[in-house]
Write a protein that holds these residues in place. Structure first.
Motif, mmCIF file in Angstrom:
data_model
loop_
_atom_site.group_PDB
_atom_site.id
_atom_site.type_symbol
_atom_site.label_atom_id
_atom_site.label_comp_id
_atom_site.label_asym_id
_atom_site.label_seq_id
_atom_site.Cartn_x
_atom_site.Cartn_y
_atom_site.Cartn_z
ATOM 1 N N GLY A 145 13.206 -14.627 -13.783
ATOM 2 C CA GLY A 145 14.478 -14.534 -14.492
ATOM 3 C C GLY A 145 15.451 -15.517 -13.864
ATOM 4 N N ILE A 146 15.915 -16.468 -14.656
ATOM 5 C CA ILE A 146 16.664 -17.564 -14.041
ATOM 6 C C ILE A 146 18.165 -17.304 -14.067
ATOM 7 N N THR A 147 18.619 -16.607 -15.086
ATOM 8 C CA THR A 147 20.065 -16.470 -15.255
ATOM 9 C C THR A 147 20.768 -15.656 -14.155
ATOM 10 N N PHE A 150 22.803 -17.162 -11.290
ATOM 11 C CA PHE A 150 24.064 -17.849 -11.568
ATOM 12 C C PHE A 150 25.220 -16.858 -11.587
ATOM 13 N N TYR A 151 24.967 -15.668 -12.148
ATOM 14 C CA TYR A 151 26.007 -14.640 -12.118
ATOM 15 C C TYR A 151 26.286 -14.225 -10.682
ATOM 16 N N ALA A 154 28.382 -16.768 -9.038
ATOM 17 C CA ALA A 154 29.769 -16.770 -9.479
ATOM 18 C C ALA A 154 30.575 -15.762 -8.661
ATOM 19 N N ASP A 161 35.369 -17.666 -1.147
ATOM 20 C CA ASP A 161 36.766 -18.088 -1.155
ATOM 21 C C ASP A 161 37.591 -17.193 -0.248
ATOM 22 N N ARG A 203 31.472 -5.912 -12.716
ATOM 23 C CA ARG A 203 30.287 -6.759 -12.861
ATOM 24 C C ARG A 203 28.997 -5.964 -12.637
ATOM 25 N N PRO A 205 27.820 -3.018 -13.541
ATOM 26 C CA PRO A 205 27.096 -2.497 -14.710
ATOM 27 C C PRO A 205 26.394 -3.600 -15.486
ATOM 28 N N ILE A 206 27.003 -4.778 -15.539
ATOM 29 C CA ILE A 206 26.370 -5.897 -16.243
ATOM 30 C C ILE A 206 25.077 -6.268 -15.541
ATOM 31 N N GLY A 209 22.558 -3.688 -16.348
ATOM 32 C CA GLY A 209 22.079 -3.796 -17.711
ATOM 33 C C GLY A 209 21.143 -4.971 -17.895
ATOM 34 N N LEU A 210 21.487 -6.075 -17.258
ATOM 35 C CA LEU A 210 20.692 -7.294 -17.442
ATOM 36 C C LEU A 210 19.357 -7.197 -16.727
ATOM 37 N N GLY A 213 17.719 -2.307 -15.550
ATOM 38 C CA GLY A 213 17.106 -1.500 -16.603
ATOM 39 C C GLY A 213 15.984 -2.204 -17.320
ATOM 40 N N ASN A 214 15.877 -3.506 -17.108
ATOM 41 C CA ASN A 214 14.925 -4.292 -17.886
ATOM 42 C C ASN A 214 13.495 -3.824 -17.652
ATOM 43 N N GLN C 43 24.785 -19.253 -18.537
ATOM 44 C CA GLN C 43 25.018 -19.146 -17.096
ATOM 45 C C GLN C 43 26.421 -19.571 -16.709
ATOM 46 N N PHE C 290 15.055 -12.922 -19.707
ATOM 47 C CA PHE C 290 14.057 -11.996 -19.180
ATOM 48 C C PHE C 290 13.326 -12.557 -17.975
ATOM 49 N N PRO C 291 12.945 -11.677 -17.065
ATOM 50 C CA PRO C 291 12.009 -12.084 -16.017
ATOM 51 C C PRO C 291 10.624 -12.271 -16.625
ATOM 52 N N SER D 15 15.890 -1.705 -23.675
ATOM 53 C CA SER D 15 16.407 -2.348 -22.474
ATOM 54 C C SER D 15 16.386 -3.869 -22.625
ATOM 55 N N ILE D 22 23.829 -8.725 -23.243
ATOM 56 C CA ILE D 22 24.640 -9.205 -22.111
ATOM 57 C C ILE D 22 24.657 -10.725 -22.079
#
Lengths: 388, 106, 325, 186, 177
Positions: A145-147, A150-151, A154, A161, A203, A205-206, A209-210, A213-214, C43, C290-291, D15, D22
């Protein structure tokens, strides 16, 4: 093809001396994971013997990033050695700062003003969140999972900082001093921290969720790398790896240092000791860190940020001392043997990743390659910490 | 072009070529996989001849095509089975060289 | 003369092939840009933005870089197979475009067995991956190749089953005929065969080796799987083939389930492209959300869920067709 | 297949949809990247660059430095080196030795109070920093008894060779003073 | 396009496909590397598919590619990978000592039937009819489910048995460890 030619080509000590499994029937494949491999996080190298996609045996090879931290401690004065601590485990640099500073303070009997203790707690916990965030992103990256990373970055950026405001650094902090911290925190720092905590709570919960839970992630983590308590004990695994197996051992709770005994927080534990439990423990620890920071901010006393009556030179008496703190990866211990001179006679660092890594070889036995990657990620290894 | 070289003959000669190549291969190859490849060649030749006969003679057209389809199905089944056999042989003898897996050797 | 030549079936096919190759090149650039922008936006970052206005020329720069790179053949590799593989991966994809009805008349080759042609030639993809992995004399490549075989052989079955359900329903393997049967949004096959659509789309994701089913090139396990050793245009052609293949499966999905070029106001070809790129967008969202699944899970999904469901769907379709008759 | 399995399957499929939701939301959110040449981050005020000498309040040409050598001694990587000479007459060899050793000079954290000057003055000749080895720990800045060291704020410091990071801090101070006075004159 | 031109194109196509078959077949039986032999086989398969196309049997041509190229050859590849037989498998060094006897015998084995049958084919060839119209899928289907239902079912059973057999053998392999 390839196989015969390849077995002639490899000439490295570890590959050639990787004794084959006596029960294997010869059609196995010796594979080098690392030192340049996307999932070994830096320069860890693992030699694995594979039977198809299954791992027969594996053996971590260390030393690719050995920098002689312990030996350096013997040739530098107590103060000069301080910046090294940010570089042992660069992801949770402040915990290492704390472990070393705490050890010297204990050795020399230096009192730390309460404000400094609270500042240390706040910054160390912030750093713990940033470390766990990076692990979270990198772990999901290992699982494809790549995304998420990045979160995670962030949010990490905001922590950096905040910490940069007082420490001046963004990664390898050298912030704590014998008897306090190097700079006081101001109202802006407190305001920003509180803002960040509020933001972070929205953040989480996001993230859950992402990722949490997957179903794909759960499939990759549940029942993978089940680590029994007995094995943790054998290898000396600590931190979230140990807590994932259901042992509620946390240095902050059971050998309280600083002001942790005055703060309320839970020690999250897992049930089965699989990768998912380790994942859950770390995610819950971030919530606990938020709790700790909030309490510490509320209770922050006034006063000096560094002890006013410090000796001019830090030359302890003869003696030895051991001080341990809870890092993001487990119990960080610093042992100092002083012979009464300006430099330690012996300095020993107990790094949690070193113990946690060696669980891997046994856990990965008989698993699929993809599972081994998942296990390695769930151990949250920082390679420079392994090769002190 | 000699008069006998009508399309039917041409296709049949191509099929024959496949058969000959397959025969040569199955004789000269020493590994099971190599033999399997040669057998596939011959099966293809058979299919080609069947279709050519069906398409270019008064024979029932669909018959030839269905026959070839069945040959293909057989080939798939045969490949599956041979693959499994090769695996077992390789497991037991450590090689798929047909000369070495004969246990009846004196 | 030229018009005459174009009117012959052969001339038409040749012209279509040329057009397809041009489209593939352009499409590669568009898809690279699209993918990078989509993942950038997901992203919270801008994606490419330095080269050209809004980074539009970035794919061109990438392509130039790939073309300019040295082609390295690894030591001990079978050079012939190694360099054959990228072309085996690319050539069939171009052929797969021939029977796709982009518009009422914009069809490369209107043939009765168009669907079968696409299925037959898309199966070659697995072969190219295997060759690449085998030919590169690399252990990761070999593992990737083994995965590629098992994966594409397994997922071809549910793909065929779901496509067959539509073929049963329409009674034809001609894509143009299938599209013609879907006039108006309510007659789209999507609403008659939702299960087949889901099965098809999942299998297509796996067949194109897209995340979360990108196991042959799983970078966190196999570094880059079958194309670990490819440099420059060798890698570039694999890349192009993968993106073209995405278009093929999405175009087939559009023709089979989403009414093809059916749509109001605009000319059909725009509708077709819009639907195709919408599906491509979904594939991209899959990849960046997704992973990756594990190998045995991948096969489990196929054998335990998709194939039984596909079979059930096929049988149900056949029964309904019989009853309606 | 029991109802439970089906329920679980639906839950797990859900899910996946949650994840897609999201990412779609994030897709529509504004990006957070700061394009460097066009925009800059706002927290550069707390950035710590390499160290610089701090001048006296009344003389921009002279550093506050009392040449005690604390910074050079403390630096873990030994990247600070300084040289000075003494002026004045009544310096006996013993005094000279003590001065060179820094025994009479201000001790750290004594607020920079120097002992009686004994009618001698020390002049800083050279204050070099080898930034290649600096780890920016800040021990020198904190330890300086007279606050003669401070972090510079130059975020965009670049160089192509090792020599580019060997700084002559005294020269930097002087040139800074020069430009400052020049500015003041203009 | 004239009838004659089409005729000529057909001959050109035939020549091309024959060349594919010849080259592929030779590679399949002569190549020392098994993977290259497999590539040769695939080339041959394409040639045969082309010949099916020439005979206006596109369904068979596509099935040829779908089943042979897409499935059977991949299976063979799997066999090659699992048995790890590298190049020189045909026994390059062995072949040298055998070359006289073995290769001669092989050529004999191939040529004898080839020559006999070629003579038969050329001498006794019936006249070729003009190409009949394409057999539709429906016709094929009716044939398979009508008079050939037994063969069809038998093939299914054989496939099933082959699959089961392969699985059983494969499991035996796993258990053997």
């Amino acid at each position: 093809m390839p196989h015969d030619a390849m077995s002639k080509l490899v000439g490295d000590y570890y590959t050639t001396h990787f004794s084959p499994d006596p029960t294997s029937e010869g059609d196995t494949l010796i594979l080098n994971l690392g030192p340049q491999h996307p999932s070994t996080h830096g320069v860890l190298r693992v030699v694995v013997e594979m039977d198809g996609e299954y791992i027969r045996r594996s053996e971590p090879v260390l030393g690719y990033i050995h920098r002689m931290h312990e030996k350096m401690g013997e040739v530098k004065t107590y103060l000069q050695y301080l910046p090294n601590m940010g570089r042992v485990d660069y992801l949770h640099a402040l915990a290492w700062n704390w472990a070393y500073v705490g050890a010297v303070e204990k050795l020399m009997g230096i009192k730390v003003p309460p404000r400094a203790e609270y500042i240390r707690t706040i910054t160390c916990e912030l750093n713990r969140i940033s470390s766990h965030l990076l692990w979270w992103g990198a772990y999901i990256l290992d699982l494809g999972g790549i995304t998420p990373i990045f979160y995670a970055f962030a949010d990490r950026e905001r922590i950096m900082d905040i910490l940069q405001r007082v420490t001046g650094a963004r990664l390898t902090y050298c912030y704590y001093r014998f008897g306090g911290v190097s700079a006081d925190i101001d109202d802006d720092f407190i305001k920003e921290t509180r803002e960040f905590l509020q933001h972070f709570k929205t953040r989480l919960p996001i993230y859950h969720g992402l990722v949490t839970g997957n179903v794909i992630l759960r499939g990759r983590c549940e029942d993978i790398g089940v680590l029994p308590v007995e094995m943790c004990r054998r290898y000396g695994a600590t931190g979230p790896v140990l807590r994932g197996s259901g042992v509620a051992y946390d240095t902050r709770r059971f050998e309280p240092y600083s002001v942790y005994d005055q703060l309320e927080f839970d020690v999250p534990v897992g049930k089965n000791g699989d990768a998912m439990d380790r994942y859950d423990v770390r995610m819950a620890e971030m919530v606990q860190s938020v709790r700790i920071i909030e309490q510490a901010l509320d209770a922050l006393p006034d006063g000096p940020h560094v002890s006013p009556d410090l000796p001019d030179r830090f030359i302890p008496d003869k003696g030895e001392v051991y001080f341990a703190v809870e890092g993001a990866r487990g119990k960080i211990g610093v042992y100092i043997l002083s012979d009464g001179t300006a430099k330690p006679y012996r300095l020993k660092l107990r790094s949690p990743s070193f113990s946690n890594l060696h669980v891997f070889a046994e856990l990965a036995q008989g698993t699929l390659l993809a599972d081994a990657i998942s296990i390695m990620g769930s151990l949250d290894l920082v390679i420079p910490e392994i090769d002190r | 072009m000699i008069p006998a070289m009508n399309p039917l003959v041409l296709f049949h000669l191509a099929a024959l070529l496949l058969l000959a190549l397959g025969l040569y291969g199955i004789t000269i190859r020493k590994t099971l996989v190599g033999m399997l490849i040669s057998v596939e060649l011959m099966l293809n030749g058979a299919g080609l001849a069947l279709v050519a006969s069906a398409r270019l003679t008064p024979a029932l057209d669909a018959l030839g095509q269905v026959g070839t389809l069945l040959v293909m199905g057989l080939a798939a089944a045969e490949a599956t089975l041979v693959l499994a056999i090769i695996l077992v042989v390789f497991k037991r003898f450590g090689t798929s060289d047909s000369a070495k897996i004969s246990t009846l050797r004196g | 003369m030229i018009i005459e030549l174009l009117a012959t079936p052969l001339g038409h096919t040749v012209a279509a092939l040329v057009a397809i190759l041009a489209f593939l090149g352009l499409n590669g650039l568009v898809m690279v840009y699209m993918e990078r922008k989509v993942c950038g936006f997901i992203q919270l970052r801008p994606g490419p933005f330095e080269v050209g206005p809004r980074g539009l020329l970035q794919p061109v720069a990438d392509a130039l870089k790939l073309v300019g790179k040295q082609l390295v053949t690894p030591q001990g590799a079978d050079a012939l197979l190694f360099w054959l593989a990228p072309f085996i991966s690319f050539a069939p994809v171009a052929i797969c475009f021939l029977p796709i009805p982009f518009g009422p008349i914009a069809t490369g080759m209107n043939m009765n067995l168009g669907l079968l042609l696409i299925l037959a030639f898309s199966g070659l993809n697995a072969l190219s991956l295997v060759l690449a992995g085998w030919g590169s004399n690399n252990k990761y490549g070999l593992l990737g190749a083994a995965r590629a075989v098992a994966q594409s052989v397994a997922y071809e079955v549910p793909l065929l089953l779901s496509v067959l359900a539509i073929a049963f329903q329409v009674g034809s393997l001609n894509l143009s005929t299938i599209v013609e049967g879907q006039k108006g949004i309510l007659s789209w096959n999507l609403f008659y065969q939702p299960l087949a659509f889901v099965i098809y789309f999942i299998s297509a994701t796996a067949e194109t080796n897209r995340a979360p089913f990108d196991l042959p090139e799983a970078e966190s396990e196999l570094t880059a799987g079958f194309h670990t050793e490819y440099s420059g245009m060798g890698f570039g052609i694999f890349f192009l083939a993968e993106y073209s293949y995405m278009i093929v499966v999405c175009a087939v999905a559009t023709a089979l389930f989403l009414g093809g070029y059916d749509g109001p106001f605009a000319p059909g070809i725009w509708w077709f492209l819009a639907k195709v790129f919408f599906l491509v967008l979904i594939l991209m969202f899959f990849r960046w959300t997704f992973p990756r699944v594990r190998f045995d899970q991948l096969l489990n999904i196929c054998w335990k869920w998709l194939i039984p469901l596909g079979l059930a769907n096929l049988i149900a379709t056949a029964l309904v067709m019989k009853l309606v008759q | 297949m029991s109802m439970k399995t089906i329920g679980q399957t639906i839950k797990s499929l859900w899910s996946l949809i949650v994840g897609l939701k999201i990412t779609t939301v994030e897709f529509c959110r504004p990006q957070i990247t700061v394009h460097f040449p066009r925009k800059e981050v706002t927290n550069l005020g707390t950035y710590r660059g390499h160290i610089d000498l701090v001048p006296l309040a009344n003389d921009a040409q002279t550093p506050r430095c009392i040449m005690c050598g604390y910074c050079a001694d403390t630096c873990p990587s030994g990247c600070i080196s300084l040289k000075f000479h003494m002026t004045g007459e009544e310096v006996n060899p013993e005094q000279r030795r003590r001065l060179l050793l820094g025994l009479d000079v201000a001790v750290p954290r004594s607020g920079g109070k120097t002992p009686p000057p004994d009618k001698i003055e020390r002049v800083l000749d050279k204050f070099d920093l080898n930034y290649n080895y600096c780890s920016l720990c800040g021990l020198c800045v904190q330890g300086c008894p007279v606050g003669s060291l401070a972090f510079s704020r130059d975020v965009y410091l670049v160089g192509r060779a090792r020599q580019d990071f060997e700084f002559d801090l005294l020269g930097r101070l002087k040139s800074r003073a020069g430009t400052n006075s020049g500015k003041a004159a203009a | 396009m004239g009838e004659a031109l089409q005729q000529q194109l057909a001959y050109v196509g035939y020549g091309l496909y024959l060349l594919l078959i010849l080259a592929g077949g030779l590679a399949a039986v002569m190549s020392t590397s098994l993977v290259r032999a497999l590539m040769g086989l695939i080339l041959t398969l394409f040639g045969v598919a082309g010949m099916f196309l020439l005979m206006n049997a596109p369904f068979l041509a596509f099935m040829q590619i779908l089943i042979y190229v897409g499935a059977v050859s991949v299976l063979i590849f799997f066999a090659i990978m699992l048995t790890k037989t590298p190049e020189g498998e045909a026994g390059a060094e062995n072949m040298l000592e055998w070359i006289g006897l073995r290769a001669g015998l092989a050529v004999l084995a191939a040529l004898t039937p080839a020559i006999i049958m070629a003579t038969l084919i050329v001498k006794k060839a019936p006249a070729a009819l003009a190409l009949k119209p394409e057999v539709t899928l429906a016709q094929l289907g009716e044939f398979l489910t009508g008079p050939f239902v037994l063969a069809f079912e038998l093939i299914s059973v054989v496939l099933l048995a082959a699959m089961a057999g392969a699985v059983v053998l494969g499991f035996e392999r796993r258990k053997g460890k």
